[in-house]
Design an enzyme around this catalytic site. Structure first.
Site, short mmCIF file in Angstrom:
data_model
loop_
_atom_site.label_atom_id
_atom_site.label_comp_id
_atom_site.label_asym_id
_atom_site.label_seq_id
_atom_site.Cartn_x
_atom_site.Cartn_y
_atom_site.Cartn_z
CB ALA A 29 29.54 39.40 36.64
CG HIS A 34 36.27 36.69 34.07
ND1 HIS A 34 35.57 37.68 34.73
CD2 HIS A 34 36.10 35.57 34.81
CE1 HIS A 34 35.01 37.18 35.81
NE2 HIS A 34 35.31 35.90 35.89
CD GLU A 145 49.13 31.69 39.88
OE1 GLU A 145 49.49 32.77 40.39
OE2 GLU A 145 49.93 30.86 39.41
CB SER A 182 36.40 39.78 42.62
OG SER A 182 35.24 39.08 43.02
CB SER A 183 31.98 38.80 39.43
OG SER A 183 32.67 38.22 38.35
P1 AMP Z 1 34.49 33.25 38.27
O1 AMP Z 1 33.70 33.79 37.12
O2 AMP Z 1 34.67 34.22 39.38
O3 AMP Z 1 34.03 31.88 38.70
O4 AMP Z 1 35.95 33.05 37.69
C1 AMP Z 1 36.21 32.32 36.52
C2 AMP Z 1 37.69 32.14 36.38
O5 AMP Z 1 38.32 33.42 36.33
C3 AMP Z 1 38.32 31.39 37.56
O6 AMP Z 1 39.32 30.52 37.06
C4 AMP Z 1 38.92 32.50 38.38
O7 AMP Z 1 40.02 32.09 39.15
C5 AMP Z 1 39.35 33.46 37.29
N1 AMP Z 1 39.50 34.81 37.81
C6 AMP Z 1 38.55 35.58 38.41
N2 AMP Z 1 39.07 36.76 38.79
C7 AMP Z 1 40.37 36.75 38.42
C8 AMP Z 1 41.45 37.67 38.55
N3 AMP Z 1 41.31 38.85 39.12
N4 AMP Z 1 42.66 37.31 38.06
C9 AMP Z 1 42.83 36.09 37.48
N5 AMP Z 1 41.87 35.18 37.33
C10 AMP Z 1 40.65 35.50 37.79
#
Ligand code: AMP
Length: 265
Positions: A29, A34, A145, A182-183
């Site tokens: 997502a 990302h 972060e 955020s997803s």
């Molecule tokens: P996730 O798919 O939500 O598990 O995130 C995968 C990676 O993307 C993780 O290292 C998260 O910290 C990073 N991530 C997600 N959203 C953001 C964002 N808005 N800014 C920076 N990194 C992000």
């Protein structure tokens, strides 16, 4: 860009990457946050591997594992646009051949904050990340972060286990009004989205106040009250961590749990 699904397919693609490999693990997502991680990974290495895997061991039974947004076709197009080299889309059996179970206990950085309300979470994260590291064999891995505590937990794990992988932390990518991408933002209604945009403002204010000598507990208490007044349903935590020089928050907006953080220096 090569898209792989099985361990065998991935291994063939991985062997062809002759040079430094940076890895970006995700749950899909995908959004611009990302993609920023992928861009950073590209700058840091010769090749970039991205995994998309919604990890069952980091969700509690009552959480949103089943409804977590999934759109692999769209994700692949986005990854192609930033020139990722290999995408790995494993199924649960590839990651957990003996069935989904925690294999690693997270260490000190996992205590408090997220673990108070999600005690299973970091053990699940460490288990999946360590398994993915074994498969992907990266030189570098990039984490956002946005999940600041997670970044600390991963750094600790890599150090404690001598994994020999450089961990890079990427700054938070935000929308034009400051909301951390955020997803899970996809769950928000238009009205909730307006309220969500207060989250970073409150965290910034608390960080500003702490930085200017305010009592951290008072500043966090005041911030919590502001969030509740804005329309957040509850606040899991709003806290200053002096060891990380960060203010971190997790709060519920309707059925959606949002997190954010801000440096105090
Ligand atoms: P996730 O798919 O939500 O598990 O995130 C995968 C990676 O993307 C993780 O290292 C998260 O910290 C990073 N991530 C997600 N959203 C953001 C964002 N808005 N800014 C920076 N990194 C992000």
């Amino acid at each position: 860009m090569i898209v792989t699904r099985t361990l065998q397919e991935f291994d063939v693609a991985r062997r062809a990457l002759q040079g430094r490999v940076a890895f970006v693990p995700t749950m899909g997502a995908l959004h611009e946050g990302h993609l920023d991680l992928v861009r950073m990974a590209k700058d840091a290495a010769d090749f970039v591997v991205v995994s998309i895997f919604v990890n069952p061991t980091q969700f509690a039974p009552h959480e949103d594992f089943a409804s977590y947004p999934r759109d692999v076709t769209r994700d692949a197009t986005m990854l192609e646009s930033v020139e990722a080299d290999v995408v790995f889309l494993p199924d649960v059996e590839a990651i957990y051949p003996d069935g989904p179970a925690v294999t690693i206990k997270a260490s000190a950085a996992s205590h408090g904050l997220e673990s108070e309300s999600r005690p299973h979470f970091f053990d699940g994260v460490c288990s999946v990340v360590s398994r993915l590291f074994d498969i992907v064999r990266p030189d570098i891995a990039v984490f956002g972060e946005k999940d600041f505590q997670q970044l600390q937990v991963i750094r600790e794990m890599v150090e404690a286990r001598n994994m020999g992988i450089d961990i890079i932390g990427a700054p938070i990518t935000r929308d034009e009004l400051g909301l951390a991408l955020s997803s899970r933002n996809a769950y928000l209604s238009a009205e909730e989205l307006e309220i969500a945009r207060m989250l970073n403002q409150v965290v910034y204010k608390v960080a500003f106040d702490v930085n200017n000598g305010a009592d951290a507990q008072d500043a966090c208490q005041e911030g919590t009250e502001m969030l509740m007044t804005c329309g957040f349903k509850s606040v899991d935590y709003l806290a200053y961590r002096s060891d990380w020089q960060r203010v971190l928050v997790a709060a519920w907006l309707g059925k959606t749990r949002l997190i954010d953080n801000c440096a105090t220096v």
